[in-house]
Every structure is written in structure tokens, then in C-alpha cells.
Write a protein that holds these residues in place. Sequence first.
Motif, PDB file in Angstrom:
ATOM      1  N   THR A   4     -52.156  27.190  32.075  1.00 46.39           N
ATOM      2  CA  THR A   4     -52.267  28.631  31.622  1.00 46.39           C
ATOM      3  C   THR A   4     -53.291  28.638  30.199  1.00 46.39           C
ATOM      4  N   ALA A   5     -53.203  27.870  29.543  1.00 45.18           N
ATOM      5  CA  ALA A   5     -54.025  27.849  28.242  1.00 45.18           C
ATOM      6  C   ALA A   5     -55.324  26.940  28.724  1.00 45.18           C
ATOM      7  N   GLY A   6     -55.157  25.883  29.600  1.00 40.55           N
ATOM      8  CA  GLY A   6     -56.323  25.256  29.855  1.00 40.55           C
ATOM      9  C   GLY A   6     -57.316  26.017  30.339  1.00 40.55           C
ATOM     10  N   HIS A  32     -53.566  25.204  11.775  1.00 42.19           N
ATOM     11  CA  HIS A  32     -52.303  25.384  12.694  1.00 42.19           C
ATOM     12  C   HIS A  32     -52.218  26.643  13.216  1.00 42.19           C
ATOM     13  N   GLY A  33     -51.563  26.793  14.158  1.00 40.79           N
ATOM     14  CA  GLY A  33     -51.282  28.234  14.803  1.00 40.79           C
ATOM     15  C   GLY A  33     -51.206  28.278  16.368  1.00 40.79           C
ATOM     16  N   GLN A  34     -51.261  29.446  16.870  1.00 40.77           N
ATOM     17  CA  GLN A  34     -51.252  29.697  18.427  1.00 40.77           C
ATOM     18  C   GLN A  34     -52.517  30.137  18.901  1.00 40.77           C
ATOM     19  N   HIS A  35     -52.258  31.254  19.404  1.00 43.01           N
ATOM     20  CA  HIS A  35     -53.437  32.153  20.299  1.00 43.01           C
ATOM     21  C   HIS A  35     -54.468  32.353  19.137  1.00 43.01           C
ATOM     22  N   ASP A  36     -54.186  33.043  17.828  1.00 38.73           N
ATOM     23  CA  ASP A  36     -55.125  33.332  17.189  1.00 38.73           C
ATOM     24  C   ASP A  36     -56.214  32.032  16.705  1.00 38.73           C
ATOM     25  N   GLY A  74     -57.170  20.397  40.217  1.00 33.22           N
ATOM     26  CA  GLY A  74     -56.480  21.296  39.466  1.00 33.22           C
ATOM     27  C   GLY A  74     -56.066  20.648  38.240  1.00 33.22           C
ATOM     28  N   SER A  75     -56.097  19.511  37.961  1.00 40.04           N
ATOM     29  CA  SER A  75     -55.808  19.067  36.820  1.00 40.04           C
ATOM     30  C   SER A  75     -56.864  18.926  35.572  1.00 40.04           C
ATOM     31  N   PHE A  76     -57.868  19.216  35.920  1.00 40.22           N
ATOM     32  CA  PHE A  76     -59.158  19.131  34.993  1.00 40.22           C
ATOM     33  C   PHE A  76     -60.160  20.158  35.252  1.00 40.22           C
ATOM     34  N   LEU A  98     -59.653  20.694  14.223  1.00 38.22           N
ATOM     35  CA  LEU A  98     -58.468  20.291  15.094  1.00 38.22           C
ATOM     36  C   LEU A  98     -57.331  21.093  14.989  1.00 38.22           C
ATOM     37  N   LYS A  99     -56.861  21.459  16.069  1.00 41.19           N
ATOM     38  CA  LYS A  99     -55.559  22.470  16.056  1.00 41.19           C
ATOM     39  C   LYS A  99     -54.694  21.577  16.816  1.00 41.19           C
ATOM     40  N   PRO A 100     -53.751  20.870  16.210  1.00 41.55           N
ATOM     41  CA  PRO A 100     -52.443  20.002  16.910  1.00 41.55           C
ATOM     42  C   PRO A 100     -51.503  21.256  17.265  1.00 41.55           C
ATOM     43  N   SER A 101     -50.490  20.425  18.185  1.00 43.75           N
ATOM     44  CA  SER A 101     -49.780  21.453  18.860  1.00 43.75           C
ATOM     45  C   SER A 101     -48.745  21.926  17.697  1.00 43.75           C
ATOM     46  N   GLU A 102     -48.618  23.489  17.663  1.00 43.35           N
ATOM     47  CA  GLU A 102     -47.525  23.940  16.567  1.00 43.35           C
ATOM     48  C   GLU A 102     -46.226  23.241  16.726  1.00 43.35           C
ATOM     49  N   VAL A 134     -57.923  21.311  20.784  1.00 41.70           N
ATOM     50  CA  VAL A 134     -56.532  21.892  20.735  1.00 41.70           C
ATOM     51  C   VAL A 134     -55.549  20.860  21.633  1.00 41.70           C
ATOM     52  N   ALA A 135     -54.586  20.637  20.929  1.00 37.52           N
ATOM     53  CA  ALA A 135     -53.785  19.419  21.425  1.00 37.52           C
ATOM     54  C   ALA A 135     -52.468  20.130  22.099  1.00 37.52           C
ATOM     55  N   PRO A 136     -51.575  19.346  22.769  1.00 38.09           N
ATOM     56  CA  PRO A 136     -50.421  19.688  23.474  1.00 38.09           C
ATOM     57  C   PRO A 136     -49.334  18.952  22.632  1.00 38.09           C
ATOM     58  N   PHE A 137     -47.966  19.289  22.966  1.00 33.73           N
ATOM     59  CA  PHE A 137     -46.980  18.683  22.481  1.00 33.73           C
ATOM     60  C   PHE A 137     -46.361  17.222  22.689  1.00 33.73           C
ATOM     61  N   MET A 148     -51.187  10.186  20.377  1.00 31.58           N
ATOM     62  CA  MET A 148     -52.395   9.778  21.344  1.00 31.58           C
ATOM     63  C   MET A 148     -53.446  10.897  21.615  1.00 31.58           C
ATOM     64  N   ILE A 149     -53.165  12.355  21.924  1.00 36.52           N
ATOM     65  CA  ILE A 149     -53.944  13.117  22.304  1.00 36.52           C
ATOM     66  C   ILE A 149     -54.841  13.534  21.117  1.00 36.52           C
ATOM     67  N   PRO A 150     -54.540  13.839  19.938  1.00 35.95           N
ATOM     68  CA  PRO A 150     -55.624  13.812  18.851  1.00 35.95           C
ATOM     69  C   PRO A 150     -56.380  12.849  18.672  1.00 35.95           C
TER      70      PRO A 150
HETATM   71  P1  NAD Z   1     -49.436  24.025  26.117  1.00 37.54           P
HETATM   72  O1  NAD Z   1     -50.561  24.697  26.996  1.00 37.54           O
HETATM   73  O2  NAD Z   1     -48.461  25.016  25.785  1.00 37.54           O
HETATM   74  O3  NAD Z   1     -50.122  23.994  24.567  1.00 37.54           O
HETATM   75  C1  NAD Z   1     -51.238  23.262  24.366  1.00 37.54           C
HETATM   76  C2  NAD Z   1     -52.099  23.868  23.365  1.00 37.54           C
HETATM   77  O4  NAD Z   1     -52.456  25.014  23.743  1.00 37.54           O
HETATM   78  C3  NAD Z   1     -51.275  24.101  22.013  1.00 37.54           C
HETATM   79  O5  NAD Z   1     -51.996  23.764  20.829  1.00 37.54           O
HETATM   80  C4  NAD Z   1     -50.980  25.560  21.988  1.00 37.54           C
HETATM   81  O6  NAD Z   1     -50.866  26.123  20.828  1.00 37.54           O
HETATM   82  C5  NAD Z   1     -52.059  26.206  22.819  1.00 37.54           C
HETATM   83  N1  NAD Z   1     -51.673  27.332  23.917  1.00 37.54           N
HETATM   84  C6  NAD Z   1     -50.490  27.364  24.345  1.00 37.54           C
HETATM   85  N2  NAD Z   1     -50.571  28.374  25.182  1.00 37.54           N
HETATM   86  C7  NAD Z   1     -51.783  29.162  25.155  1.00 37.54           C
HETATM   87  C8  NAD Z   1     -52.457  30.198  25.612  1.00 37.54           C
HETATM   88  N3  NAD Z   1     -51.692  30.980  26.338  1.00 37.54           N
HETATM   89  N4  NAD Z   1     -53.732  30.351  25.256  1.00 37.54           N
HETATM   90  C9  NAD Z   1     -54.178  29.782  24.334  1.00 37.54           C
HETATM   91  N5  NAD Z   1     -53.669  28.405  23.822  1.00 37.54           N
HETATM   92  C10 NAD Z   1     -52.492  28.380  24.232  1.00 37.54           C
HETATM   93  O7  NAD Z   1     -49.105  22.862  26.479  1.00 37.54           O
HETATM   94  P2  NAD Z   1     -47.849  21.777  26.205  1.00 37.54           P
HETATM   95  O8  NAD Z   1     -46.547  22.656  26.750  1.00 37.54           O
HETATM   96  O9  NAD Z   1     -48.095  21.698  24.726  1.00 37.54           O
HETATM   97  O10 NAD Z   1     -48.404  20.393  26.992  1.00 37.54           O
HETATM   98  C11 NAD Z   1     -47.652  20.213  28.252  1.00 37.54           C
HETATM   99  C12 NAD Z   1     -48.811  20.297  29.110  1.00 37.54           C
HETATM  100  O11 NAD Z   1     -49.901  19.614  28.884  1.00 37.54           O
HETATM  101  C13 NAD Z   1     -48.198  19.908  30.599  1.00 37.54           C
HETATM  102  O12 NAD Z   1     -48.665  21.015  31.546  1.00 37.54           O
HETATM  103  C14 NAD Z   1     -48.972  18.582  30.939  1.00 37.54           C
HETATM  104  O13 NAD Z   1     -49.277  18.322  32.261  1.00 37.54           O
HETATM  105  C15 NAD Z   1     -50.222  19.067  30.185  1.00 37.54           C
HETATM  106  N6  NAD Z   1     -50.864  17.593  29.643  1.00 37.54           N
HETATM  107  C16 NAD Z   1     -51.900  17.375  30.735  1.00 37.54           C
HETATM  108  C17 NAD Z   1     -52.655  15.929  30.232  1.00 37.54           C
HETATM  109  C18 NAD Z   1     -53.553  15.525  30.980  1.00 37.54           C
HETATM  110  O14 NAD Z   1     -54.327  14.745  30.536  1.00 37.54           O
HETATM  111  N7  NAD Z   1     -53.960  16.152  32.195  1.00 37.54           N
HETATM  112  C19 NAD Z   1     -52.025  15.277  28.926  1.00 37.54           C
HETATM  113  C20 NAD Z   1     -51.128  15.830  28.336  1.00 37.54           C
HETATM  114  C21 NAD Z   1     -50.421  16.819  28.726  1.00 37.54           C
END
Ligand code: NAD
Length: 519
Positions: A251-253, A226-230, A476-478, A195-199, A169-172, A177-179
Motif C-alpha cells: 500500500t505504502a510502496g 519522524h512521523g507517518q503520512h504527513d 509485485g515486490s518491486f 530519512l524517515k525511520p519506521s515510527e 522511508v523505512a519499515p519496521f 539494516m534498511i536505513p
Molecule cells: P509499512 O508500509 O507499514 O511502513 C513502511 C514505511 O511507510 C513506514 O515508514 C511508514 O511510516 C510508512 N507508511 C505506512 N503506511 C503508509 C501509507 N499508507 N502511506 C505512506 N506511507 C506509509 O511497512 P511495515 O509494516 O513497516 O513493513 C513490513 C512490510 O515491508 C512487509 O510488507 C514486508 O514484506 C515489506 N518489506 C519488504 C522488503 C523488500 O525488500 N521487498 C524488505 C523489508 C520489508
Amino acid sequence: MSLVRLIGAEARLLAKRSYSSAAVPTTKLFIDGKFVESKTTEWIDVHNPATNQVVTRVPKATQDEMRTALESNKKAFKSWSNQSIVSRQQVMFKLQALIKANMGELAKNITQEQGKTLVDAEGDVLRGLQVVEHCCSIPSLQMGETVANVARDMDTYSLVVPLGVTAGVAPFNFPAMIPLWMFPVAITTGNTMLLKPSERVPGVTMMLMELLNEAGCPPGVVNIIHGQHDAVNFICDAPEIKAVSFVGSDTAGKYIYERAGKNGKRVQSNMGAKNHGVVLSDANKENTLNQLAGAAFGAAGQRCMALSTAVFVGEAQKWIPDLVERAKKLKVNAGHVPGTDVGPVISAASRQRINDLIESGVQEGAKLILDGRQITVPGYEDGYFVGPTILTDVTPSMKCYTEEIFGPVLVILNADTLDDAISIVNANPYGNGTAVFTTNGAAARKFVNEIDAGQVGVNVPIPVPLPMFSFTGTRGSFRGDHHFYGKQGVKFYTQTKTITQLWRETDVTHTQAAVAMPT
Ligand code: NAD
């Protein structure tokens, strides 16, 4: 035809290809090696952050589509995990060459959907490409161990084997790089991946799937939903998925770590950050200020390793006005415009959140010595821009310090001594990265020893390790045990099977059952 020429032809082909239909621009799913139009009724608009124009619509995959993708991953695992390790390595060699040849096109897509400058987008692809390159060495990293003669005629050896179907599950903020931190390591070790990329930035992952097909990766080894919470809940709950890699917000992590963990899955969760740069007065002033400005405002501050916080120690505080001058010189513009230093942030909502956090700093007593909130960019008036912003006299209780801003905003704290600066950094809950700027080796060594962060730079503002190491954020970062890529990445995606075997030339017949432990 030579490989290089073939790749050149493929690059041109890729440039012309579209992942969206002409009438209704939609992003496809990628299932069983094919790009598939979703049957969903729910779509998410992806906006170009520089123009606010919708560039594509992303489906929220239906339960049936996600199930089909997972079944395809399951089926592919049977043959892929039994394929020779060198044939999986060959896919990585080919993917590496294809990504290199298509770097420019991949970067253009990132700039269009994410907003970062073209140069920075190439860096995004390059840092992912380096993981692919490292994956070419996985055959030697995935070796087990052997001890002969653990007892008479008995040997023990271990095999490092894949887990099965894994998920990402990847961020924006790093669309390529992250995928690329995820699927190359997962599949070269013999797993398959859903794999679910960032939407918000799906395009470049789809381009990478086209390249993966061309590299000869069999259908079903990687599938994209693709998608979000579901979609995230589907990944956390599906019993067939053995491990989940996540990068994104706290929050998501935390949610994914807990939900997938409760379901017995292995999880690695990289989350938010507040990275501090500590500046000592014996540092090389020119280099330090340039590095700070680059690391705070580059990629519009939307890097997990951005130096979003500076701690100026003692006399170094006098340098702050010079830092402001450097920040003022940075050019804010659309990412594709040559010479741009700072592109837009990802969304209007993100811009609002950043501006609100700046205002909260002002309300709580910080000094706003550079204010980027009112910026307009000629020709891109609808873009989501925030100019470089600097808040000084920040204290650890202020919201602009306790929250991750994730925008081009540098918050500055003062400290009297190096000890005080180290205490500030260690009291912060995040532990992703930090850096010290000094010419004093003893001070640098003290910092390295005493600082509680996973990645430490000494005169290096963004110390992201190359993939022979791992990305080792802490606290807190991991959440998790094994980090992304490098040897730890291989460990995350594998398990150990230990075999003890007895082969005796002359068989001995046991006349009765041995019930006691052998001594
Ligand atoms: P995000 O958490 O909003 O989204 C990341 C993924 O999680 C997306 O695929 C999204 O669909 C899903 N998601 C979003 N909210 C969710 C929820 N409530 N429940 C379940 N899934 C959810 O993150 P973002 O805004 O795309 O990315 C930015 C964040 O990522 C920043 O906080 C940044 O620090 C962090 N980040 C951390 C690292 C690292 O290595 N520590 C690297 C890159 C980004």
C-alpha cells in the motif's frame, strides 16, 4: 590512543547515552548534526512487543521541522558534494568500525523496540554493516568513462555525479539494516539524505546518527524526521528531493512510487512478498526441513525474504509431519531471553491480523496441523506472541495464500511435478525470493532458468545477496529501475554528466556559422 581503544571507549559512552528524556521518554529529531526535541503536539507510542510497555514516544514532526531539516540537507549538499570522494570514503571506514564496536548495544535497542531475538538483531545490524563496508569501495564504482579523440582535438568523458537531496522511508522489520541500505550509499556518492525511520522502531536509527557524527560526517548530510503520512507526503512533494528509497508494504510502496513519481522524482520501492520454497523428494531431508523451519519462523516470519510458503513435490509430501516436529521444538519467548527462537510480532494489531488470516485458511478448507494462536509465554503474558503455525492443503485461491501474512505461519501447497511447482510460483504476483531444495543439478538448473523471481536460492533458503550484488526483487515486490545497494544502488543515487571538449593548440577562426550537423 589506538583507534580500537578509542572505539571501545565510545562504545561504553554510547551504551550509557539516552535518546529519550528521563521524565517523558521521547525520541528526538536529528537535524543539522543535533538531536532536537520536537515541538509537535502529536506523538506515537512505541511498545516493547514482548511486554506491551511503552519504551519511547515518537513525534510526528511539524511542517516547520521538516522544512528546517530539508533546508539543512540542501545547505550541506553544496559542500558535501564538493568534498573529495576519499574523505567521504573515510567517513564510511570510521562508521564501519564504530558500528562493529557498538553492535551489542544497537542489537539491544532493536530487540527492545522490534521484538526479534538478540542474535537475530545482531544479524540485522551486520547485514547493514556490510553495505557500509561496500560503500568503502564507492570511489571505484563511481568512475565515469572517457574516449579521447572523438573528433579532431576533441575528447568526451563522463562524470558520475550525485543527484542532490535524497530521501528514505523505512519499515519496521529491519530497524538497522534498511536505513543502512539507504543513507550510506546515498551520502558516499555525494548526496545528502532526509530519512524517515519506521515510527515503530526509531531508536537504532538515532544511535546510528550518533555514530555518524562520531565518524566525522558533517552536519546536515543526514537528517532524521519522524512521523507517518504527513512526513511521507512531505518527502514525496518537496521539489528539492530528487530521489526516494522506500521499503515496506504494498500500500505504502505503490502510493509513494506514484506520488513521488508524479512529482518527477526517481523512486525505488521494495514491497511485499510471498516467497516459495520448493521441496523435491531427492533433497537432503534433514537440511531441507531445518532450513525451511528456520526460514519460515525465524524473526517471527517478519522478514521480507522469509519462506512463508512451501511447495512439496510428489513423495516429499511425506516429510510434512517431520517438519511439524521441528517447528514444535522452536522456543517462543521474549527476544532478549537466551535460547529464544521466535520472538513476538510487532503489535497487537499485527497479531490479530495474523490470527485472522490463519482462521480464514481454516474456513476456506486448509488443514491447520500446527496452531500457534493460543500461545502464552510465562512472564510475558502481555506480549504479542504467535507460535509457529502450519497450514497444509492450501490452494492458490485462499486468502492465506493471496495475502502476505508476515508472521510465523507457513502455508503448504502440494504439487505433482517440478513443472507444476514452477507454475505455482510464477503465477503468484510477488517476485521477491524463492528457493529450491534438491540434489539434482539438472532440476536445480531448470528451476533457476524458468522461475520468475528476483532472488533464487538453490539449497539456500533466504538468498539475500551480499552488497557487491544488489537486492533484486521483481514483479509485485518491486517498483523502480535500479535496485538497492551494490552497483545498482550507486546508479540509483547518481546521474551521468557527459562532457565533450575541444582544445586546439592553434585556434581556428570560423568565418561563418555552421548550421548543418557535422558529418
Ligand atoms: P509499512 O508500509 O507499514 O511502513 C513502511 C514505511 O511507510 C513506514 O515508514 C511508514 O511510516 C510508512 N507508511 C505506512 N503506511 C503508509 C501509507 N499508507 N502511506 C505512506 N506511507 C506509509 O511497512 P511495515 O509494516 O513497516 O513493513 C513490513 C512490510 O515491508 C512487509 O510488507 C514486508 O514484506 C515489506 N518489506 C519488504 C522488503 C523488500 O525488500 N521487498 C524488505 C523489508 C520489508
